[in-house]
Design a protein around this motif. Structure first.
Motif, PDB file in Angstrom:
ATOM      1  N   THR A   1       0.848  -1.190   0.000  1.00 56.11           N
ATOM      2  CA  THR A   1       0.000   0.000   0.000  1.00 56.11           C
ATOM      3  C   THR A   1       0.887   1.245   0.000  1.00 56.11           C
ATOM      4  O   THR A   1       2.116   1.142   0.142  1.00 56.11           O
ATOM      5  CB  THR A   1      -0.895   0.027   1.249  1.00 56.11           C
ATOM      6  N   ALA A   2       0.255   2.396  -0.110  1.00 53.69           N
ATOM      7  CA  ALA A   2       1.012   3.653  -0.065  1.00 53.69           C
ATOM      8  C   ALA A   2       1.730   3.792   1.271  1.00 53.69           C
ATOM      9  O   ALA A   2       2.918   4.138   1.326  1.00 53.69           O
ATOM     10  CB  ALA A   2       0.074   4.836  -0.292  1.00 53.69           C
ATOM     11  N   SER A   3       1.018   3.487   2.349  1.00 48.48           N
ATOM     12  CA  SER A   3       1.599   3.595   3.687  1.00 48.48           C
ATOM     13  C   SER A   3       2.763   2.632   3.863  1.00 48.48           C
ATOM     14  O   SER A   3       3.816   2.986   4.416  1.00 48.48           O
ATOM     15  CB  SER A   3       0.525   3.319   4.743  1.00 48.48           C
ATOM     16  N   GLU A   4       2.597   1.399   3.358  1.00 46.74           N
ATOM     17  CA  GLU A   4       3.658   0.397   3.480  1.00 46.74           C
ATOM     18  C   GLU A   4       4.881   0.779   2.646  1.00 46.74           C
ATOM     19  O   GLU A   4       6.026   0.546   3.056  1.00 46.74           O
ATOM     20  CB  GLU A   4       3.123  -0.973   3.051  1.00 46.74           C
ATOM     21  N   ASN A   5       4.658   1.352   1.467  1.00 49.28           N
ATOM     22  CA  ASN A   5       5.761   1.825   0.641  1.00 49.28           C
ATOM     23  C   ASN A   5       6.574   2.877   1.370  1.00 49.28           C
ATOM     24  O   ASN A   5       7.811   2.835   1.380  1.00 49.28           O
ATOM     25  CB  ASN A   5       5.230   2.404  -0.673  1.00 49.28           C
TER      26      ASN A   5
ATOM     27  N   LYS B   1       7.847   7.059  13.064  1.00 47.39           N
ATOM     28  CA  LYS B   1       6.837   6.638  12.103  1.00 47.39           C
ATOM     29  C   LYS B   1       5.821   7.738  11.780  1.00 47.39           C
ATOM     30  O   LYS B   1       5.032   7.597  10.847  1.00 47.39           O
ATOM     31  CB  LYS B   1       6.092   5.410  12.635  1.00 47.39           C
ATOM     32  N   ASP B   2       5.834   8.801  12.551  1.00 50.01           N
ATOM     33  CA  ASP B   2       4.825   9.842  12.372  1.00 50.01           C
ATOM     34  C   ASP B   2       4.951  10.564  11.033  1.00 50.01           C
ATOM     35  O   ASP B   2       4.005  11.196  10.569  1.00 50.01           O
ATOM     36  CB  ASP B   2       4.905  10.866  13.507  1.00 50.01           C
ATOM     37  N   CYS B   3       6.126  10.444  10.388  1.00 51.51           N
ATOM     38  CA  CYS B   3       6.308  11.126   9.103  1.00 51.51           C
ATOM     39  C   CYS B   3       5.501  10.472   7.984  1.00 51.51           C
ATOM     40  O   CYS B   3       5.191  11.119   6.984  1.00 51.51           O
ATOM     41  CB  CYS B   3       7.782  11.168   8.713  1.00 51.51           C
TER      42      CYS B   3
ATOM     43  N   GLU C   1      -0.613  12.772   3.708  1.00 50.50           N
ATOM     44  CA  GLU C   1      -1.515  13.927   3.700  1.00 50.50           C
ATOM     45  C   GLU C   1      -0.940  15.058   2.857  1.00 50.50           C
ATOM     46  O   GLU C   1      -1.669  15.754   2.140  1.00 50.50           O
ATOM     47  CB  GLU C   1      -1.754  14.402   5.130  1.00 50.50           C
ATOM     48  N   GLN C   2       0.373  15.205   2.905  1.00 51.64           N
ATOM     49  CA  GLN C   2       1.038  16.269   2.158  1.00 51.64           C
ATOM     50  C   GLN C   2       0.773  16.159   0.656  1.00 51.64           C
ATOM     51  O   GLN C   2       0.606  17.170  -0.035  1.00 51.64           O
ATOM     52  CB  GLN C   2       2.544  16.194   2.422  1.00 51.64           C
ATOM     53  N   VAL C   3       0.703  14.917   0.134  1.00 51.67           N
ATOM     54  CA  VAL C   3       0.510  14.718  -1.311  1.00 51.67           C
ATOM     55  C   VAL C   3      -0.912  14.293  -1.666  1.00 51.67           C
ATOM     56  O   VAL C   3      -1.201  13.965  -2.821  1.00 51.67           O
ATOM     57  CB  VAL C   3       1.519  13.679  -1.851  1.00 51.67           C
ATOM     58  N   GLY C   4      -1.813  14.283  -0.671  1.00 49.09           N
ATOM     59  CA  GLY C   4      -3.209  13.971  -0.944  1.00 49.09           C
ATOM     60  C   GLY C   4      -3.510  12.497  -1.108  1.00 49.09           C
ATOM     61  O   GLY C   4      -4.466  12.122  -1.805  1.00 49.09           O
ATOM     62  N   LEU C   5      -2.734  11.617  -0.452  1.00 48.85           N
ATOM     63  CA  LEU C   5      -2.978  10.171  -0.551  1.00 48.85           C
ATOM     64  C   LEU C   5      -3.433   9.573   0.779  1.00 48.85           C
ATOM     65  O   LEU C   5      -3.385   8.360   0.969  1.00 48.85           O
ATOM     66  CB  LEU C   5      -1.704   9.445  -1.014  1.00 48.85           C
ATOM     67  N   GLN C   6      -3.899  10.410   1.691  1.00 47.59           N
ATOM     68  CA  GLN C   6      -4.303   9.906   2.999  1.00 47.59           C
ATOM     69  C   GLN C   6      -5.502   8.954   2.909  1.00 47.59           C
ATOM     70  O   GLN C   6      -5.738   8.154   3.805  1.00 47.59           O
ATOM     71  CB  GLN C   6      -4.609  11.050   3.965  1.00 47.59           C
ATOM     72  N   GLY C   7      -6.247   9.022   1.796  1.00 45.00           N
ATOM     73  CA  GLY C   7      -7.414   8.147   1.633  1.00 45.00           C
ATOM     74  C   GLY C   7      -7.138   6.915   0.799  1.00 45.00           C
ATOM     75  O   GLY C   7      -8.069   6.191   0.413  1.00 45.00           O
ATOM     76  N   ALA C   8      -5.854   6.626   0.507  1.00 39.41           N
ATOM     77  CA  ALA C   8      -5.529   5.481  -0.360  1.00 39.41           C
ATOM     78  C   ALA C   8      -5.802   4.146   0.310  1.00 39.41           C
ATOM     79  O   ALA C   8      -6.012   3.129  -0.365  1.00 39.41           O
ATOM     80  CB  ALA C   8      -4.059   5.556  -0.790  1.00 39.41           C
ATOM     81  N   GLY C   9      -5.804   4.106   1.647  1.00 44.91           N
ATOM     82  CA  GLY C   9      -6.166   2.912   2.394  1.00 44.91           C
ATOM     83  C   GLY C   9      -5.335   1.690   2.067  1.00 44.91           C
ATOM     84  O   GLY C   9      -4.108   1.752   2.000  1.00 44.91           O
ATOM     85  N   LYS C  10      -6.012   0.557   1.826  1.00 41.37           N
ATOM     86  CA  LYS C  10      -5.332  -0.725   1.604  1.00 41.37           C
ATOM     87  C   LYS C  10      -5.106  -1.030   0.124  1.00 41.37           C
ATOM     88  O   LYS C  10      -4.703  -2.131  -0.234  1.00 41.37           O
ATOM     89  CB  LYS C  10      -6.129  -1.856   2.246  1.00 41.37           C
ATOM     90  N   LYS C  11      -5.349  -0.064  -0.718  1.00 36.98           N
ATOM     91  CA  LYS C  11      -5.148  -0.268  -2.155  1.00 36.98           C
ATOM     92  C   LYS C  11      -3.666  -0.458  -2.442  1.00 36.98           C
ATOM     93  O   LYS C  11      -2.820   0.289  -1.966  1.00 36.98           O
ATOM     94  CB  LYS C  11      -5.677   0.952  -2.921  1.00 36.98           C
ATOM     95  N   LYS C  12      -3.339  -1.488  -3.243  1.00 36.98           N
ATOM     96  CA  LYS C  12      -1.953  -1.777  -3.580  1.00 36.98           C
ATOM     97  C   LYS C  12      -1.443  -0.797  -4.641  1.00 36.98           C
ATOM     98  O   LYS C  12      -2.189  -0.351  -5.503  1.00 36.98           O
ATOM     99  CB  LYS C  12      -1.811  -3.210  -4.105  1.00 36.98           C
TER     100      LYS C  12
END
Length: 307
Positions: free
Chosen positions: A94-98, A111-113, A119-130
Protein backbone atom coordinates in the motif's frame (compact mmCIF):
# COMPACT_ATOMS: atom_id res chain seq x y z
CA UNK A 1 24.31 31.09 5.28
CA UNK A 2 24.23 29.69 1.77
CA UNK A 3 22.51 31.64 -1.04
CA UNK A 4 22.47 28.77 -3.55
CA UNK A 5 21.40 25.19 -2.86
CA UNK A 6 23.32 24.00 -5.91
CA UNK A 7 26.27 25.33 -7.88
CA UNK A 8 28.38 23.49 -10.45
CA UNK A 9 31.74 24.63 -11.72
CA UNK A 10 33.00 23.43 -15.13
CA UNK A 11 31.05 20.20 -14.60
CA UNK A 12 31.74 17.69 -17.40
CA UNK A 13 30.95 14.06 -18.13
CA UNK A 14 32.31 11.87 -20.93
CA UNK A 15 31.19 8.39 -21.93
CA UNK A 16 33.61 6.49 -24.21
CA UNK A 17 34.69 9.64 -26.00
CA UNK A 18 31.18 11.15 -26.10
CA UNK A 19 30.78 14.40 -24.15
CA UNK A 20 27.42 14.26 -22.38
CA UNK A 21 28.07 17.37 -20.29
CA UNK A 22 30.53 20.09 -21.23
CA UNK A 23 31.87 22.54 -18.59
CA UNK A 24 28.49 23.42 -17.09
CA UNK A 25 28.30 26.30 -14.61
CA UNK A 26 24.81 26.09 -13.13
CA UNK A 27 23.40 27.78 -10.03
CA UNK A 28 20.06 27.32 -8.27
CA UNK A 29 19.08 29.94 -5.74
CA UNK A 30 17.53 28.91 -2.42
CA UNK A 31 13.71 29.10 -2.48
CA UNK A 32 13.38 29.03 -6.27
CA UNK A 33 11.58 26.70 -8.68
CA UNK A 34 14.17 26.01 -11.36
CA UNK A 35 12.94 24.79 -14.74
CA UNK A 36 15.67 22.72 -16.41
CA UNK A 37 14.98 22.65 -20.16
CA UNK A 38 16.55 20.58 -22.90
CA UNK A 39 15.88 18.00 -25.58
CA UNK A 40 16.32 14.27 -25.06
CA UNK A 41 20.04 13.62 -24.78
CA UNK A 42 20.85 17.25 -23.97
CA UNK A 43 22.47 16.30 -20.64
CA UNK A 44 19.66 16.96 -18.13
CA UNK A 45 19.52 13.47 -16.62
CA UNK A 46 23.33 13.17 -16.63
CA UNK A 47 23.65 16.33 -14.53
CA UNK A 48 20.85 15.26 -12.18
CA UNK A 49 22.46 11.86 -11.64
CA UNK A 50 25.76 13.49 -10.74
CA UNK A 51 24.15 15.94 -8.33
CA UNK A 52 22.33 13.10 -6.54
CA UNK A 53 25.47 10.94 -6.39
CA UNK A 54 24.37 8.29 -8.90
CA UNK A 55 27.19 9.19 -11.30
CA UNK A 56 30.54 10.91 -11.01
CA UNK A 57 31.90 13.82 -13.05
CA UNK A 58 34.81 13.46 -15.42
CA UNK A 59 35.90 16.91 -14.33
CA UNK A 60 34.54 19.93 -12.48
CA UNK A 61 32.93 20.31 -9.05
CA UNK A 62 29.51 20.24 -7.40
CA UNK A 63 28.55 22.43 -4.45
CA UNK A 64 25.45 21.63 -2.37
CA UNK A 65 24.26 24.01 0.36
CA UNK A 66 27.71 25.61 0.26
CA UNK A 67 29.58 22.29 0.68
CA UNK A 68 31.90 20.87 -1.99
CA UNK A 69 34.27 18.45 -0.22
CA UNK A 70 33.50 14.75 -0.80
CA UNK A 71 32.43 13.86 2.75
CA UNK A 72 30.48 17.11 3.10
CA UNK A 73 28.66 16.35 -0.18
CA UNK A 74 27.63 12.93 1.11
CA UNK A 75 26.02 14.61 4.13
CA UNK A 76 24.50 17.38 2.00
CA UNK A 77 22.79 14.82 -0.27
CA UNK A 78 20.76 13.68 2.76
CA UNK A 79 19.00 17.05 2.49
CA UNK A 80 17.83 16.24 -1.07
CA UNK A 81 14.72 14.39 -2.22
CA UNK A 82 14.46 13.19 -5.79
CA UNK A 83 12.43 11.38 -8.41
CA UNK A 84 14.61 10.29 -11.32
CA UNK A 85 12.72 8.76 -14.24
CA UNK A 86 9.84 6.66 -12.77
CA UNK A 87 9.21 6.38 -9.01
CA UNK A 88 10.59 3.12 -7.57
CA UNK A 89 7.60 1.53 -5.82
CA UNK A 90 6.84 -1.83 -4.22
CA UNK A 91 3.80 -2.85 -6.32
CA UNK A 92 2.27 -5.24 -3.79
CA UNK A 93 2.43 -2.75 -0.93
CA UNK A 94 0.00 0.00 0.00
CA UNK A 95 1.01 3.65 -0.07
CA UNK A 96 1.60 3.60 3.69
CA UNK A 97 3.66 0.40 3.48
CA UNK A 98 5.76 1.82 0.64
CA UNK A 99 6.58 4.88 2.73
CA UNK A 100 7.35 2.80 5.82
CA UNK A 101 9.69 0.53 3.85
CA UNK A 102 11.53 3.53 2.40
CA UNK A 103 11.70 5.18 5.83
CA UNK A 104 13.39 2.09 7.29
CA UNK A 105 15.75 1.68 4.32
CA UNK A 106 16.88 5.28 4.65
CA UNK A 107 17.17 5.19 8.44
CA UNK A 108 14.68 8.01 9.02
CA UNK A 109 13.53 7.98 12.67
CA UNK A 110 9.89 8.18 13.78
CA UNK A 111 6.84 6.64 12.10
CA UNK A 112 4.83 9.84 12.37
CA UNK A 113 6.31 11.13 9.10
CA UNK A 114 4.43 8.47 7.08
CA UNK A 115 0.85 9.74 7.58
CA UNK A 116 2.15 13.30 7.36
CA UNK A 117 3.69 12.68 3.93
CA UNK A 118 0.55 10.91 2.69
CA UNK A 119 -1.52 13.93 3.70
CA UNK A 120 1.04 16.27 2.16
CA UNK A 121 0.51 14.72 -1.31
CA UNK A 122 -3.21 13.97 -0.94
CA UNK A 123 -2.98 10.17 -0.55
CA UNK A 124 -4.30 9.91 3.00
CA UNK A 125 -7.41 8.15 1.63
CA UNK A 126 -5.53 5.48 -0.36
CA UNK A 127 -6.17 2.91 2.39
CA UNK A 128 -5.33 -0.73 1.60
CA UNK A 129 -5.15 -0.27 -2.15
CA UNK A 130 -1.95 -1.78 -3.58
CA UNK A 131 0.45 0.45 -5.52
CA UNK A 132 0.11 -1.84 -8.58
CA UNK A 133 -3.53 -0.74 -8.80
CA UNK A 134 -2.79 2.99 -8.52
CA UNK A 135 -3.45 5.36 -11.39
CA UNK A 136 -0.37 7.01 -12.91
CA UNK A 137 -1.21 10.21 -11.04
CA UNK A 138 -1.36 8.34 -7.71
CA UNK A 139 1.97 6.64 -8.45
CA UNK A 140 3.56 10.02 -9.14
CA UNK A 141 2.12 11.39 -5.89
CA UNK A 142 3.43 8.38 -3.96
CA UNK A 143 6.85 8.83 -5.56
CA UNK A 144 6.78 12.46 -4.44
CA UNK A 145 5.80 11.42 -0.90
CA UNK A 146 8.81 9.07 -0.82
CA UNK A 147 11.05 11.89 -2.05
CA UNK A 148 9.68 14.10 0.74
CA UNK A 149 10.58 11.63 3.51
CA UNK A 150 13.15 13.21 5.79
CA UNK A 151 11.84 16.72 5.04
CA UNK A 152 14.31 17.62 2.26
CA UNK A 153 15.23 21.22 1.58
CA UNK A 154 15.84 20.57 -2.12
CA UNK A 155 13.66 18.49 -4.47
CA UNK A 156 15.01 17.27 -7.81
CA UNK A 157 12.29 15.98 -10.14
CA UNK A 158 12.95 14.45 -13.55
CA UNK A 159 9.77 14.71 -15.69
CA UNK A 160 7.31 14.67 -12.73
CA UNK A 161 4.26 15.17 -14.99
CA UNK A 162 5.28 12.65 -17.66
CA UNK A 163 2.27 10.61 -18.78
CA UNK A 164 -0.26 12.41 -16.60
CA UNK A 165 -3.62 13.49 -17.99
CA UNK A 166 -4.39 17.24 -18.07
CA UNK A 167 -6.03 17.22 -14.63
CA UNK A 168 -3.12 15.25 -13.17
CA UNK A 169 -0.68 17.79 -14.60
CA UNK A 170 -2.60 20.67 -12.99
CA UNK A 171 -2.77 18.86 -9.63
CA UNK A 172 0.97 18.12 -9.65
CA UNK A 173 1.75 21.71 -10.59
CA UNK A 174 -0.34 23.12 -7.74
CA UNK A 175 1.13 20.62 -5.29
CA UNK A 176 4.71 21.58 -6.18
CA UNK A 177 3.92 25.29 -5.98
CA UNK A 178 2.40 24.75 -2.53
CA UNK A 179 5.46 22.82 -1.30
CA UNK A 180 7.66 25.66 -2.51
CA UNK A 181 5.45 28.42 -1.12
CA UNK A 182 4.45 26.93 2.24
CA UNK A 183 7.49 24.81 3.15
CA UNK A 184 10.16 26.84 1.36
CA UNK A 185 11.45 23.79 -0.53
CA UNK A 186 13.71 24.63 -3.46
CA UNK A 187 12.66 22.61 -6.51
CA UNK A 188 14.52 21.68 -9.69
CA UNK A 189 12.23 20.35 -12.42
CA UNK A 190 13.40 18.75 -15.65
CA UNK A 191 10.45 18.67 -18.05
CA UNK A 192 9.50 18.52 -21.70
CA UNK A 193 6.16 20.25 -21.02
CA UNK A 194 7.45 23.78 -21.48
CA UNK A 195 4.03 25.43 -21.24
CA UNK A 196 3.63 23.83 -17.81
CA UNK A 197 7.05 25.01 -16.61
CA UNK A 198 6.12 28.51 -17.70
CA UNK A 199 3.26 28.43 -15.17
CA UNK A 200 5.39 27.64 -12.13
CA UNK A 201 9.12 28.20 -12.58
CA UNK A 202 10.83 31.27 -11.13
CA UNK A 203 14.16 30.53 -12.84
CA UNK A 204 15.23 28.64 -15.95
CA UNK A 205 18.30 26.88 -17.31
CA UNK A 206 18.50 25.92 -20.99
CA UNK A 207 20.84 23.07 -21.89
CA UNK A 208 21.65 21.91 -25.41
CA UNK A 209 24.09 19.22 -26.52
CA UNK A 210 25.70 19.14 -23.10
CA UNK A 211 26.24 22.89 -22.84
CA UNK A 212 24.31 25.28 -20.61
CA UNK A 213 23.25 27.99 -23.05
CA UNK A 214 21.56 30.36 -20.64
CA UNK A 215 20.13 30.88 -17.16
CA UNK A 216 17.46 33.48 -16.59
CA UNK A 217 14.68 34.50 -14.22
CA UNK A 218 10.99 34.39 -15.08
CA UNK A 219 11.04 38.19 -15.30
CA UNK A 220 13.95 38.13 -17.75
CA UNK A 221 12.20 35.49 -19.82
CA UNK A 222 9.05 37.60 -20.03
CA UNK A 223 11.14 40.52 -21.26
CA UNK A 224 12.88 38.38 -23.86
CA UNK A 225 9.73 36.68 -25.16
CA UNK A 226 9.05 39.16 -27.91
CA UNK A 227 5.64 40.72 -28.32
CA UNK A 228 4.28 41.07 -31.85
CA UNK A 229 1.23 41.82 -33.97
CA UNK A 230 -0.21 38.67 -35.51
CA UNK A 231 -1.51 39.46 -39.00
CA UNK A 232 -3.42 37.29 -41.44
CA UNK A 233 -4.48 38.84 -44.75
CA UNK A 234 -5.60 37.63 -48.18
CA UNK A 235 -2.31 38.64 -49.86
CA UNK A 236 0.78 38.25 -47.60
CA UNK A 237 3.17 39.43 -50.33
CA UNK A 238 1.33 42.70 -50.76
CA UNK A 239 1.11 43.11 -46.98
CA UNK A 240 4.89 42.81 -46.55
CA UNK A 241 5.37 45.49 -49.21
CA UNK A 242 2.99 47.79 -47.31
CA UNK A 243 4.78 47.10 -44.02
CA UNK A 244 8.16 47.89 -45.56
CA UNK A 245 7.17 50.88 -47.73
CA UNK A 246 4.30 52.50 -45.81
CA UNK A 247 5.31 51.68 -42.24
CA UNK A 248 9.06 51.80 -42.86
CA UNK A 249 10.09 48.62 -41.05
CA UNK A 250 11.56 45.25 -41.97
CA UNK A 251 11.20 43.89 -38.43
CA UNK A 252 8.71 41.16 -39.30
CA UNK A 253 8.58 37.46 -40.09
CA UNK A 254 6.41 35.64 -42.64
CA UNK A 255 5.44 32.18 -41.43
CA UNK A 256 4.99 29.08 -43.62
CA UNK A 257 1.20 29.44 -43.54
CA UNK A 258 1.44 33.04 -44.80
CA UNK A 259 0.68 34.72 -41.49
CA UNK A 260 2.90 37.62 -40.46
CA UNK A 261 4.53 38.42 -37.11
CA UNK A 262 5.25 42.15 -36.94
CA UNK A 263 7.71 42.88 -34.11
CA UNK A 264 7.66 46.67 -34.40
CA UNK A 265 4.76 49.18 -34.37
CA UNK A 266 3.22 47.12 -31.55
CA UNK A 267 2.06 50.33 -29.84
CA UNK A 268 0.47 51.52 -33.10
CA UNK A 269 -1.97 48.76 -34.08
CA UNK A 270 -4.42 51.30 -35.50
CA UNK A 271 -1.80 52.75 -37.83
CA UNK A 272 -0.81 49.26 -39.03
CA UNK A 273 -4.37 48.08 -39.67
CA UNK A 274 -5.25 51.35 -41.44
CA UNK A 275 -2.23 51.02 -43.76
CA UNK A 276 -3.18 47.45 -44.66
CA UNK A 277 -6.85 48.30 -45.17
CA UNK A 278 -6.02 51.38 -47.28
CA UNK A 279 -3.94 49.16 -49.57
CA UNK A 280 -7.05 47.11 -50.31
CA UNK A 281 -6.09 44.11 -48.22
CA UNK A 282 -8.72 41.96 -46.54
CA UNK A 283 -7.72 41.54 -42.88
CA UNK A 284 -8.76 38.11 -41.58
CA UNK A 285 -6.93 38.19 -38.23
CA UNK A 286 -5.14 41.00 -36.44
CA UNK A 287 -4.14 40.79 -32.77
CA UNK A 288 -1.24 41.45 -30.38
CA UNK A 289 0.50 38.27 -29.20
CA UNK A 290 3.63 37.22 -27.36
CA UNK A 291 6.02 34.31 -27.64
CA UNK A 292 5.94 31.61 -24.99
CA UNK A 293 8.70 29.55 -23.38
CA UNK A 294 8.53 26.93 -26.13
CA UNK A 295 9.00 29.53 -28.85
CA UNK A 296 11.90 31.12 -26.99
CA UNK A 297 13.52 27.74 -26.38
CA UNK A 298 13.18 26.82 -30.07
CA UNK A 299 14.87 30.05 -31.11
CA UNK A 300 17.58 29.66 -28.47
CA UNK A 301 18.67 26.21 -29.63
CA UNK A 302 18.20 27.17 -33.28
CA UNK A 303 15.76 24.49 -34.33
CA UNK A 304 12.79 22.28 -33.53
CA UNK A 305 12.59 21.37 -29.81
CA UNK A 306 11.00 18.01 -30.65
CA UNK A 307 13.88 16.78 -32.80
Amino acid sequence: MYEYVLKTNQLSKKFKGHTALDKVNLSIRKGSIYGFIGQNGAGKSTLIRMVTGLAFPTQGTIELFGASEEQALIQARKRIGSIIESPALFPHMTASENLEANRILRGIPGKDCVPRMLEQVGLQGAGKKKAKNFSLGMKQRLGLAIALLGDPEFLILDEPTNGLDPMGVVEMRELLKRLNRELGITIMISSHILSELHLMASHYGIIHRGQLLEQLTAEELNEKCQQYLFIKVDDPGKATAVIQNELGTADFEVMQDGTIKLYSRIEQPGKVSTALFSAGLEIEKFMPMGEDLESYFTKRIGGNPNV
